[in-house]
Design a protein around this motif. Structure first.
Motif, short mmCIF file in Angstrom:
data_model
loop_
_atom_site.label_atom_id
_atom_site.label_comp_id
_atom_site.label_asym_id
_atom_site.label_seq_id
_atom_site.Cartn_x
_atom_site.Cartn_y
_atom_site.Cartn_z
N LEU A 56 2.15 6.88 -6.78
CA LEU A 56 0.89 7.49 -7.20
C LEU A 56 -0.04 6.50 -7.89
N ARG A 106 1.28 3.98 -3.05
CA ARG A 106 1.02 5.39 -2.76
C ARG A 106 2.23 6.24 -3.18
N GLU A 143 -9.04 -1.40 -6.07
CA GLU A 143 -7.82 -1.08 -5.35
C GLU A 143 -7.41 -2.24 -4.45
N GLY A 188 -14.38 1.37 -6.94
CA GLY A 188 -13.01 1.87 -6.78
C GLY A 188 -12.28 1.18 -5.65
N THR A 189 -12.97 1.00 -4.54
CA THR A 189 -12.37 0.33 -3.38
C THR A 189 -12.08 -1.13 -3.70
N ASP A 233 -2.20 4.55 -5.97
CA ASP A 233 -3.19 4.19 -4.95
C ASP A 233 -4.55 4.81 -5.25
N ASN A 234 -4.98 4.66 -6.49
CA ASN A 234 -6.25 5.18 -6.96
C ASN A 234 -6.81 4.19 -7.98
N PRO A 235 -8.07 4.36 -8.39
CA PRO A 235 -8.64 3.39 -9.34
C PRO A 235 -7.86 3.26 -10.65
N ARG A 246 0.83 -1.21 0.00
CA ARG A 246 0.00 0.00 0.00
C ARG A 246 0.87 1.26 0.00
#
Length: 156
Positions: free
Chosen positions: A95, A92, A127, A123-124, A97-99, A88
């Motif tokens: 960059l 992050r 991820e 989205g969750t 850590d997004n859909p 994770r």
């Protein structure tokens, strides 16, 4: 793109990254996911950087290659390893850590199998799937790297 600059930086500073890249390219040729060549290159380099950082991290925290390998096999989420936390944080930092980043990871690992995520927002869910798929691959590649490092350390 930010990833391309980061990858160029790491390639220019690390001969080890070039070696890892070559081995990952061989794997990629066996596991064609339908990605464009430049995207596959980006993913392979991203994975190589992750392997290098993760090996260094758990080797330091566990006190050597053998202890790190044992702990990784026994409990990848346990003390000294914390695989999902590392993944994770790593995603992050890059960059991803997004859909959109999750879709990039999932496209590269389209043929891998993972458990279905808990129902929730799309989205969750993607991820979570990207973290799980990347973490599983990272654990396998890290085991290989630790085994090779341990074998070379034992030789005279």
């Amino acid at each position: 793109m930010v990833i391309e600059r980061i990858i160029r930086y790491y390639l220019s500073r690390s001969a080890k990254a070039a070696f890892v890249f070559r081995s990952l390219r061989l794997q990629a040729s066996r596991e064609n996911s339908g990605m464009e060549a430049y995207q596959r290159l980006q993913f392979d380099l991203l994975l190589g950087i992750a392997i290098e950082r993760f090996v260094e991290r758990i080797t330091h925290r566990c006190g050597g290659y053998e202890a790190a390998l044992t702990q990784l096999r026994a409990d990848p989420q346990g003390e000294g390893v914390c695989l999902d936390t590392f993944v994770r944080t790593f995603l992050r930092d890059f960059l991803l850590d997004n859909p959109a980043g999750a879709c990039f990871i999932l496209q590269a690992l389209a043929r891998r199998e993972i458990a279905a995520p808990q129902p929730g927002a799309i989205g969750t869910m993607i991820e979570h799937m990207a973290v799980r798929a990347f973490a599983d691959l990272l654990a396998a590649k890290t085991e290989e790297a630790l085994e090779m490092a341990g074998a070379t350390m034992e030789e005279p």
